[in-house]
Motif scaffolding. Structure first.
Motif, PDB file in Angstrom:
ATOM      1  N   ASN A 124      -2.675   6.298  -1.609  1.00  0.00           N
ATOM      2  CA  ASN A 124      -4.017   5.794  -1.918  1.00  0.00           C
ATOM      3  C   ASN A 124      -3.990   4.714  -2.999  1.00  0.00           C
ATOM      4  OD1 ASN A 124      -3.349   7.405  -4.077  1.00  0.00           O
ATOM      5  ND2 ASN A 124      -5.300   8.469  -4.171  1.00  0.00           N
ATOM      6  N   LYS A 125      -2.827   4.132  -3.242  1.00  0.00           N
ATOM      7  CA  LYS A 125      -2.706   3.103  -4.290  1.00  0.00           C
ATOM      8  C   LYS A 125      -2.257   1.768  -3.703  1.00  0.00           C
ATOM      9  CE  LYS A 125      -1.599   6.263  -8.041  1.00  0.00           C
ATOM     10  NZ  LYS A 125      -1.756   7.502  -7.287  1.00  0.00           N
TER      11      LYS A 125
ATOM     12  N   GLN B  75       0.877  -1.172   0.000  1.00  0.00           N
ATOM     13  CA  GLN B  75       0.000   0.000   0.000  1.00  0.00           C
ATOM     14  C   GLN B  75       0.911   1.218   0.000  1.00  0.00           C
ATOM     15  OE1 GLN B  75      -3.446  -0.370   0.056  1.00  0.00           O
ATOM     16  NE2 GLN B  75      -3.527   1.811  -0.414  1.00  0.00           N
TER      17      GLN B  75
ATOM     18  N   ALA C 284       0.001  -0.384 -10.461  1.00  0.00           N
ATOM     19  CA  ALA C 284      -0.634   0.330  -9.355  1.00  0.00           C
ATOM     20  C   ALA C 284      -2.125   0.453  -9.645  1.00  0.00           C
ATOM     21  CB  ALA C 284      -0.029   1.715  -9.187  1.00  0.00           C
ATOM     22  N   TYR C 285      -2.923   0.305  -8.586  1.00  0.00           N
ATOM     23  CA  TYR C 285      -4.378   0.390  -8.685  1.00  0.00           C
ATOM     24  C   TYR C 285      -4.876   1.457  -7.729  1.00  0.00           C
ATOM     25  CZ  TYR C 285      -3.713  -4.036 -11.050  1.00  0.00           C
ATOM     26  OH  TYR C 285      -3.290  -5.010 -11.920  1.00  0.00           O
ATOM     27  N   ASP C 286      -5.909   2.185  -8.165  1.00  0.00           N
ATOM     28  CA  ASP C 286      -6.485   3.228  -7.320  1.00  0.00           C
ATOM     29  C   ASP C 286      -7.471   2.625  -6.325  1.00  0.00           C
ATOM     30  OD1 ASP C 286      -8.917   2.826  -8.729  1.00  0.00           O
ATOM     31  OD2 ASP C 286      -8.512   4.494 -10.079  1.00  0.00           O
TER      32      ASP C 286
ATOM     33  N   ARG D  84      -6.869   0.433 -12.754  1.00  0.00           N
ATOM     34  CA  ARG D  84      -5.420   0.503 -12.940  1.00  0.00           C
ATOM     35  C   ARG D  84      -4.991   1.960 -13.082  1.00  0.00           C
ATOM     36  NH1 ARG D  84      -3.508  -2.788 -17.692  1.00  0.00           N
ATOM     37  NH2 ARG D  84      -3.863  -0.889 -18.848  1.00  0.00           N
ATOM     38  N   ALA D  85      -4.082   2.393 -12.222  1.00  0.00           N
ATOM     39  CA  ALA D  85      -3.575   3.765 -12.253  1.00  0.00           C
ATOM     40  C   ALA D  85      -2.394   3.882 -13.221  1.00  0.00           C
ATOM     41  CB  ALA D  85      -3.154   4.206 -10.853  1.00  0.00           C
TER      42      ALA D  85
ATOM     43  N   GLU E 254       2.988   8.619  -8.692  1.00  0.00           N
ATOM     44  CA  GLU E 254       1.859   9.113  -9.485  1.00  0.00           C
ATOM     45  C   GLU E 254       1.861   8.593 -10.914  1.00  0.00           C
ATOM     46  OE1 GLU E 254      -0.699  10.732  -8.131  1.00  0.00           O
ATOM     47  OE2 GLU E 254       0.428  10.419  -6.269  1.00  0.00           O
TER      48      GLU E 254
ATOM     49  N   VAL F 197       0.007  -1.228  -4.834  1.00  0.00           N
ATOM     50  CA  VAL F 197       1.027  -1.486  -5.838  1.00  0.00           C
ATOM     51  C   VAL F 197       1.336  -2.983  -5.798  1.00  0.00           C
ATOM     52  CG1 VAL F 197       3.275  -0.777  -6.722  1.00  0.00           C
ATOM     53  CG2 VAL F 197       1.918   0.820  -5.376  1.00  0.00           C
TER      54      VAL F 197
END
Length: 91
Positions: A13-14, A10, A35-37, A42-43, A80, A16
């Motif tokens: 806020n993602k 973690q 990475a996921y939001d 998927r971010a 980011e 990974v």
């Protein structure tokens, strides 16, 4: 295609995730760190360090997003975008 998970972390806020590189095609760079939001979307997918290298685990104390690679590099990633900010040989 299903992926086996090697490690999760973690970060802000993602979530990974490092997936098992063996599940990825060998043609081209192995991009196995995602990475996921908070909603599960998927971010980003992390930048590959070089052709043939892949991520193996998370390292560090968690203040920076850092992951080790098979070629013995520690990569610091932009949380980011997943772009590599710095990589250094740790062998």
């Amino acid at each position: 295609m299903e992926f086996n998970v090697l490690a999760t972390r973690q970060f802000g806020n993602k979530l990974v995730v490092i997936y098992d590189w063996m599940n990825f095609p060998f043609a081209g760079p192995v991009r196995n760190l995602y990475a996921y939001d908070a909603e599960g979307g998927r971010a980003w997918i992390a930048e590959a360090r070089r052709l043939g290298d892949f991520y193996t685990d998370f390292v560090g104390d968690g203040t920076l997003l850092q992951a080790a690679t098979f070629d013995c590099f520690c990569c610091t990633l932009d949380p980011e975008t997943g772009k590599i900010i710095r990589s250094e040989l740790t062998k």
